[in-house]
Design an enzyme around this catalytic site. Structure first.
Site, short mmCIF file in Angstrom:
data_model
loop_
_atom_site.label_atom_id
_atom_site.label_comp_id
_atom_site.label_asym_id
_atom_site.label_seq_id
_atom_site.Cartn_x
_atom_site.Cartn_y
_atom_site.Cartn_z
N SER A 1 -14.19 25.65 -45.89
CA SER A 1 -15.28 24.90 -46.51
C SER A 1 -16.45 25.83 -46.78
O SER A 1 -16.64 26.81 -46.05
CB SER A 1 -15.75 23.78 -45.57
OG SER A 1 -16.95 23.20 -46.05
N TYR B 1 -19.40 21.51 -37.06
CA TYR B 1 -18.56 21.48 -38.26
C TYR B 1 -18.62 22.84 -38.96
O TYR B 1 -17.58 23.42 -39.31
CB TYR B 1 -19.00 20.36 -39.22
CG TYR B 1 -18.08 20.27 -40.42
CD1 TYR B 1 -18.45 20.81 -41.65
CD2 TYR B 1 -16.81 19.70 -40.30
CE1 TYR B 1 -17.58 20.76 -42.74
CE2 TYR B 1 -15.94 19.65 -41.38
CZ TYR B 1 -16.34 20.18 -42.60
OH TYR B 1 -15.47 20.15 -43.67
#
Lengths: 463, 241
Positions: free
Chosen positions: B136, B149
């Site tokens: 990501s 995250y």
């Protein structure tokens, strides 16, 4: 023991398949592997050309780590080894004491376990038959958890020879070697200009009968007989090549008995020699090399070391890699002597018609033996090296299937150590009742059917 | 060269689901893994004989080696593995949520290692194969809202980079895909209405994974997030990005 994934193939390297490899070091570890209940294929040195020692996406028991010499009787030439010991182990141990294995394959790398499973033969097959005739006893660990010591007098002994790893693991073998006074061979080489001349030469120089008995007093000077054939030659030249007959040198020469005296060194240069061959594995260069060998190679007497004469496949390490991605298959059939010339000639034509070049052809003579699963017979064998790629494989397959039909029509047989293209019906046809006997024995020794291989699955031996 | 046999871990929604569909449409045999098998059964019905559902929770790390071997056997080989399983906690403001953080570590990092180790070992042994991790843009910087995250994705990026270096000479292709903001189930709380769709993301990702290395899914994502990555800290911490 933990199974680790490896990319495995047959010696021909036609296809790399994944296998989860376990390396037992003792008979107990072999039994443990069976106790786990997983299906598994057996692998020695992986020198079978096809898929006899692979198990795609499955477990493989690699016995090459169980390779010790357990004992050697230098007076009687009896050697006792673990199943993973190789033909090389046999001659390196025995030769300095004046003993050479009665049977050696064209490469010294196969393990005794694999050699027993395939019931191997050598250039002296007409005289000495197959390995099973020279093994005094062996231990077999079977999937039912038993370790059995088998001798020729045991009824099941003969069935293990040629069972291709489907009955059990050979953990120990006792082999009778033959006495030699020299580490050299006396070899006479002749040029054969066509098929007919090859068979004339075999006629002239084969000195052993179909029972392995010598036909003349000096038969042992022709213990080894073999031909190489240029399959690029056509028309009147079809079948041209070189024929050799040889025997153990009778002149005592203890210096040549030393293991170091047997082979060239070479080191790093030889280790990379296969790369030089790589660009030559194409029809053009192969045609040239085969032709040059058939027409220009020296003929007459020579005195190579036993190792150089016997292990021609080991002259260039990893030569099989010269075939590149796609590899090759070896097609070998044994045909009764009355039909051999006709069948082999026709095989050459079929290869040409299919557009599949044979880069090497080797002709040998055999005799019958007593083993129910044997490939051997009173006849000749022809081995053909056929290059393959992912694109040409279907063509090569169809060619080999057609050759299978031809061989079977003439009562021929096949050698599983070389096979990549037998179909289930082909195997049933030539094995006959031997296959039924094998199934019956396997039902007792391997009731859960744990022992398998890609070869066994392809031939549907136990379906 | 097209892929012939693939495993997609995390196949029930988002990019994973779209990859399954697009691969199967090209004739690739695909093992689709997720906890929610009802979604997978729909895919299997859409592509009979090409999509094979497997129920699997990536937190169940102990079953992975055997499951991987079983799938490779059932597919009869493997040339692509995509690790797409990922979770993101949905807090709108910074908060201390250990359970949520642990779930992200286990799914985004540990699960990835368990699966990618197996695939890397196999592909290395076989001398070829493509291993893809869905990272990501969040992994490019430790941003304020969701530290774990971001960190879990940074973990994945470095881990994949190591595998890339380790297995390069064995002919193994290791790919890191770094999606930017996308409209998927995972990001519904973030309201990305004009962002890239999963279908487009999957299409671009499948094209990018023909070559190894790290890939963003659009040059705009690359520009924005490289910018974010290199903004000096004394400035960055004042921005609520």
């Amino acid at each position: 023991m933990k199974a680790r994934v490896e990319g495995l193939s047959g010696f021909g390297r036609r296809e790399i398949v994944a296998g989860y490899v376990l390396r037992p070091r003792t008979a107990e570890e072999v039994a443990e592997a069976f106790a786990s209940g997983h299906r598994v294929a057996l692998r020695g040195a992986g020198r079978s050309y096809g898929d006899a020692a692979t198990h795609r996406e499955g477990r493989v028991l690699d016995l090459s780590a169980m390779n010790r010499v357990l004992s050697f009787d230098g007076r009687h030439g009896i050697i006792e080894v673990e199943g993973g010991a190789t033909i090389e182990t046999l001659w390196r141990t025995g030769l300095p004491h004046g003993w050479w294995p009665s049977i050696v394959t064209g490469t010294m790398r196969p393990t005794l376990g694999g050699a027993i499973g395939m019931n191997v033969h050598g250039k002296n097959a007409r005289k000495t038959g197959t390995l099973g005739e020279h093994v005094l006893e062996f231990d077999l660990v079977t999937p039912d958890g038993e370790l059995r010591t088998l001798r020729p007098t045991d009824p099941e002994f003969d069935l293990v020879f040629g069972s291709a790893g489907t009955l059990g693991v050979v953990t120990r073998a006792v082999v009778q070697l033959r006495p030699v006074v020299s580490g050299l061979a006396d070899v006479e080489t002749f040029r054969a200009r066509n098929w007919a001349e090859h068979f004339e030469l075999f006629d002239r120089w084969v000195r052993y009968g179909p029972d392995g008995e010598p036909l003349t007093e000096d038969a042992d000077r022709c213990e080894f007989v073999i031909s190489s054939i240029d399959f690029f030659a056509d028309g009147a030249d079809a079948g041209r090549g070189l024929f050799s007959r040889a025997g153990h040198s009778r002149t005592p020469d203890s210096a040549s008995l030393r293991a170091e005296a047997q082979l060239l060194g070479g080191g790093a240069a030889r280790a990379h020699a296969w790369r030089v061959l790589r660009p030559l594995t194409k029809p053009g260069p192969m045609r040239f090399l085969n032709g040059a060998r058939a027409q220009l190679s020296p003929v007459g007497m020579s005195h190579p070391t036993l190792a150089k004469f016997s292990f021609q496949l080991d002259a260039i390490p990893e030569w099989e890699k010269a075939y590149g991605v796609g590899g090759f298959v070896q097609y070998q059939s044994i045909v009764p002597k009355e039909s051999a010339e006709k069948v082999f000639r026709r095989q050459g034509e079929m290869c040409r018609e299919a557009g599949v070049p044979a880069y090497l052809g080797v002709l040998k003579i055999h005799r019958p033996d007593r083993f129910p699963l044997t490939y051997s017979d009173d006849g000749f064998s022809l081995a053909l090296d056929l290059p393959t790629t992912a694109e040409t494989w279907p063509v090569v397959q169809r060619l080999c299937w057609a050759m299978n039909n031809l061989v079977l029509e003439h009562g021929g047989r096949f050698y599983l150590a070389k096979d990549s293209t037998l179909r289930p019906e082909d195997a049933r046809a030539y094995l006959g009742s031997g296959l039924q006997d094998l199934k019956a024995l396997k039902a007792r020794w391997d009731p859960q059917g744990l022992l398998t291989s890609d070869l066994a699955a392809r031939l549907q031996l136990f379906d | 060269m097209p892929f012939t046999r693939a495993i997609i871990v995390g196949a029930s929604s988002g990019i994973g689901r779209e990859m399954v569909r697009q691969l199967a449409a090209k004739g690739t045999k695909v093992a689709a893994l997720s906890r929610r098998t009802d979604r997978l059964d729909e895919l299997a019905a859409e592509f009979p004989g090409l999509v094979f559902p497997y129920a699997h929770d990536v937190n169940d790390v102990d079953v992975v080696p055997e499951l991987f071997a079983r799938i490779c056997k059932e597919l009869d080989g493997l040339d692509l593995l995509v690790y797409n399983a990922g979770v993101m906690t949905t807090h709108k403001a910074p908060v201390n949520d250990w359970a949520g953080d642990l779930a992200m570590i286990e799914t985004n990092a540990s699960g990835a290692v368990r699966w990618c180790n197996e695939a890397a070992e196999r592909f290395g042994a076989m001398g070829g194969g493509t291993l893809v991790g869905i990272g990501s843009v969040a992994g490019d910087r430790g941003r304020y809202l969701n530290p774990v995250y971001n960190a879990s994705k940074a973990f994945l990026h470095t881990y994949l980079e190591s595998l890339r270096n380790r297995h390069a000479r064995q002919g193994v292709r290791v790919v890191t895909i770094k999606p930017g903001p996308m409209q998927t189930e995972m990001t519904t709380h973030l309201d990305f209405k004009k962002a890239m769709t999963a279908e487009t993301g999957a299409r671009i990702a499948l094209a990018k994974m023909e070559s190894g290395g790290e890939h963003y899914l659009s040059p705009i994502h690359w520009a924005i997030f490289k910018g974010i990555q290199f903004t000096p800290s004394f400035l960055f911490r004042r921005l609520k990005i």
